[in-house]
Design an enzyme around this catalytic site. Structure first.
Site, PDB file in Angstrom:
ATOM      1  CE  LYS A  19      37.419  36.681  40.454  1.00 48.65           C
ATOM      2  NZ  LYS A  19      37.833  35.316  40.846  1.00 48.65           N
ATOM      3  CB  SER A  67      39.218  35.688  44.649  1.00 49.79           C
ATOM      4  OG  SER A  67      39.027  34.961  43.448  1.00 49.79           O
ATOM      5  CB  SER A 116      38.095  31.974  43.585  1.00 48.48           C
ATOM      6  OG  SER A 116      39.079  32.365  44.496  1.00 48.48           O
TER       7      SER A 116
HETATM    8  N1  GLN Z   1      41.487  31.188  48.303  1.00 45.67           N
HETATM    9  C1  GLN Z   1      42.459  30.636  47.418  1.00 45.67           C
HETATM   10  C2  GLN Z   1      43.662  31.542  47.355  1.00 45.67           C
HETATM   11  O1  GLN Z   1      43.690  32.490  48.056  1.00 45.67           O
HETATM   12  C3  GLN Z   1      41.872  30.418  46.062  1.00 45.67           C
HETATM   13  C4  GLN Z   1      41.711  31.663  45.291  1.00 45.67           C
HETATM   14  C5  GLN Z   1      41.152  31.393  43.936  1.00 45.67           C
HETATM   15  O2  GLN Z   1      40.584  30.339  43.669  1.00 45.67           O
HETATM   16  N2  GLN Z   1      41.355  32.351  43.052  1.00 45.67           N
HETATM   17  O3  GLN Z   1      44.565  31.314  46.628  1.00 45.67           O
END
Ligand code: GLN
Length: 493
Positions: free
Chosen positions: A78, A159, A183
């Site tokens: 990532k 994400s 995410s």
């Molecule tokens: N979707 C969540 C956010 O937008 C979690 C994102 C994540 O876990 N990095 O914050």
């Protein structure tokens, strides 16, 4: 068998018997990336030369009898993990030109164990999102599509959308990911693969671009639960460079996948049965509990009464920490700088940050700055911290009655790239089942369990006690065995 069809475990076995080599595996994955990435956009940076060089070195180590636990296995990283000498973007323009002079601890641990990196994969900007549509490098496409509507391009979740899409489409045997509110688990579920967010502190955060430091955790995504276990064993471990990393032994997670679930008590939290939840998800949840009972587990109804406050709490704590973490991107030390000749420092900050951050990141910085500001701190931030403690206590009380908790992973299957884009609150609802584990610091695993009527994957989530990933893996593997999920995405190598 085609090299891209191996599981990670299968690839390690084939490498050990000499049936394949790291060079063959790496070439096959690089070919698949060259063919499919123009459509999927899962990779931001492909390091083909470096990968082949690493694969040759790996084959030489194996020939010399010095094979590590991940020797020769091609992985995707990532693009939130700093990689020495390889551009790291966090999905943002503001880091333009940033090439880290050091390696994150987690990616360094994978290299130490012999892994080969194919490149850096796409993500929502600074890991803020649930759809991988906020990346400055463009959206990632989910390799799955709806049976009756194949023309609509679907999101992979976020994400870690690039990580999940790359693994589902067979562009990598596994990938690193991070999870602040879901995410790892949400994109894994939406792409029909497995992913685990370990206990907070299990993996070092050193060298991972920070979003919300008290919630961020690294973890793997892969096509099987066992593959996740193998990867996590390498990624995890105490790191003196991260004061929140836990000084705990790292168990053999792969061995834990074979643990029987007989006699385990599985909690079913009443509050996760949402109004308006698609009946297919409710049915899959029930099915998953039946599978566990068939294997000798006992299911127990439990209550986690503060669940309904989890999303609002998360969306105060996460932006607050983000606004503080992202203050460092000022055009002075890293990446992009936008300056007018003769202007002052404040002007430099404002121009750089306005040009470098996308809309969602700006929204989070503004919310975070607001809830931390004098006069609102007590009303929002402090209150959220108190509610967070109550959410954690709900779980502590549950562990007296159950050994693990099973819930749906997401409230819906993958959605269209153009759907849900205009309303941030609707987007935030994607995390309704996942944020609680981050707020409480608990391990959570997503495992593919079935398909919806459109032929899209749906996942279940297993949450466990702090540092009891072994039980989580055992329960996840039991669901995986019973589900026998063999469906494949339409786009794959
Ligand atoms: N979707 C969540 C956010 O937008 C979690 C994102 C994540 O876990 N990095 O914050």
């Amino acid at each position: 068998m085609r090299p891209t069809d191996h599981t990670l475990r299968g690839a390690l076995d084939a490498l050990a018997t000499g049936e394949t080599t790291s060079v063959k595996l790496t070439e096959a994955h690089l070919d698949a990336i060259a063919r499919l990435n123009p459509r999927l956009n899962a990779f931001i940076t492909v390091t083909a030369e470096k990968a082949l060089e690493a694969a040759r070195a790996s084959d030489a180590r194996r020939a010399a009898g010095r094979a590590g636990p991940l020797e020769g296995v091609p992985l995707a990283i990532k693009d939130l993990f700093c990689t020495e000498g390889v551009r790291t973007t966090a999905g943002s323009r503001i880091l333009d030109g940033f090439v880290p002079p050091y390696e994150s601890t987690v990616s360094g641990n994978l290299l130490r164990d012999g892994a080969v990196f194919l490149g850096k994969v796409n993500l929502d900007e600074f890991a803020m999102g649930s759809s991988n549509t906020t990346s400055a490098f463009g959206p990632v496409e989910n390799p799955w599509s709806r049976a009756n509507d194949p023309g609509t391009r679907l999101v992979p979740g976020g994400s870690s959308g690039g990580s999940a899409a790359a693994v589902a489409a067979r562009l990598a045997l596994g990938a690193t990911a991070t999870d602040t509110g879901g995410s790892i688990r949400q994109p894994a579920a939406l792409c029909g693969i497995a992913g685990i967010k370990p206990t907070y502190g299990r993996c070092s955060r050193f060298g991972i671009v920070a979003f919300a430091s008290s919630l961020d955790q690294a973890g793997p995504v892969a096509r099987t639960v066992e593959d996740c276990a193998i990867l996590l064993r390498s990624m995890a471990g105490f790191d003196p460079k991260d004061a929140t990393s836990a000084e705990m032994p790292v168990p053999d997670f792969a061995a834990a996948c074979a643990r029987p679930v007989k006699g385990l008590r599985i909690g079913v939290p009443r509050e996760y049965r949402l109004d308006g939840m698609p009946p297919e998800i409710e049915a899959l949840w029930r099915q998953g509990l039946d599978w566990l009972r068939d294997q000798g587990a006992e299911t127990v109804d439990i209550s986690l009464p503060h669940t309904k406050y989890a999303l609002p709490t998360y969306y105060i704590v996460a932006p607050a920490e983000a606004s503080s973490n992202l203050a460092r991107y000022d055009g002075v030390r890293f990446g992009q700088r936008v300056a007018e000749p003769g202007s002052d420092l404040r002007d430099l900050y404002e121009r750089t940050r306005a040009a470098g951050f996308g809309q969602e990141v700006r929204r989070r910085i503004m919310i975070g700055t607001y809830v931390l500001s004098a006069g609102y701190y007590d009303a929002y931030y402090l209150k959220a911290q108190k509610v967070r403690a109550l959410i954690r206590r709900d779980f502590e009380q549950a562990w007296g009655k159950v050994d693990a908790i099973v819930t749906p992973a997401t409230p819906s299957a993958a959605f269209g790239m153009d759907e849900r884009q205009d309303d941030p609150v609707t987007m935030y609802l994607n995390d309704v089942f996942t944020v609680t584990a981050n707020l409480a610091g608990l391990p959570g695993l997503a495992v593919p369990a079935g398909l919806d009527a459109q032929g899209l994957p749906l996942g279940l989530q297993v949450v466990g006690r702090p540092f009891d990933e072994e039980t989580v893996f055992g329960v996840g593997a039991a669901i995986e065995r019973a589900a026998n999920f063999t469906a494949l995405p339409g786009i794959r190598a």
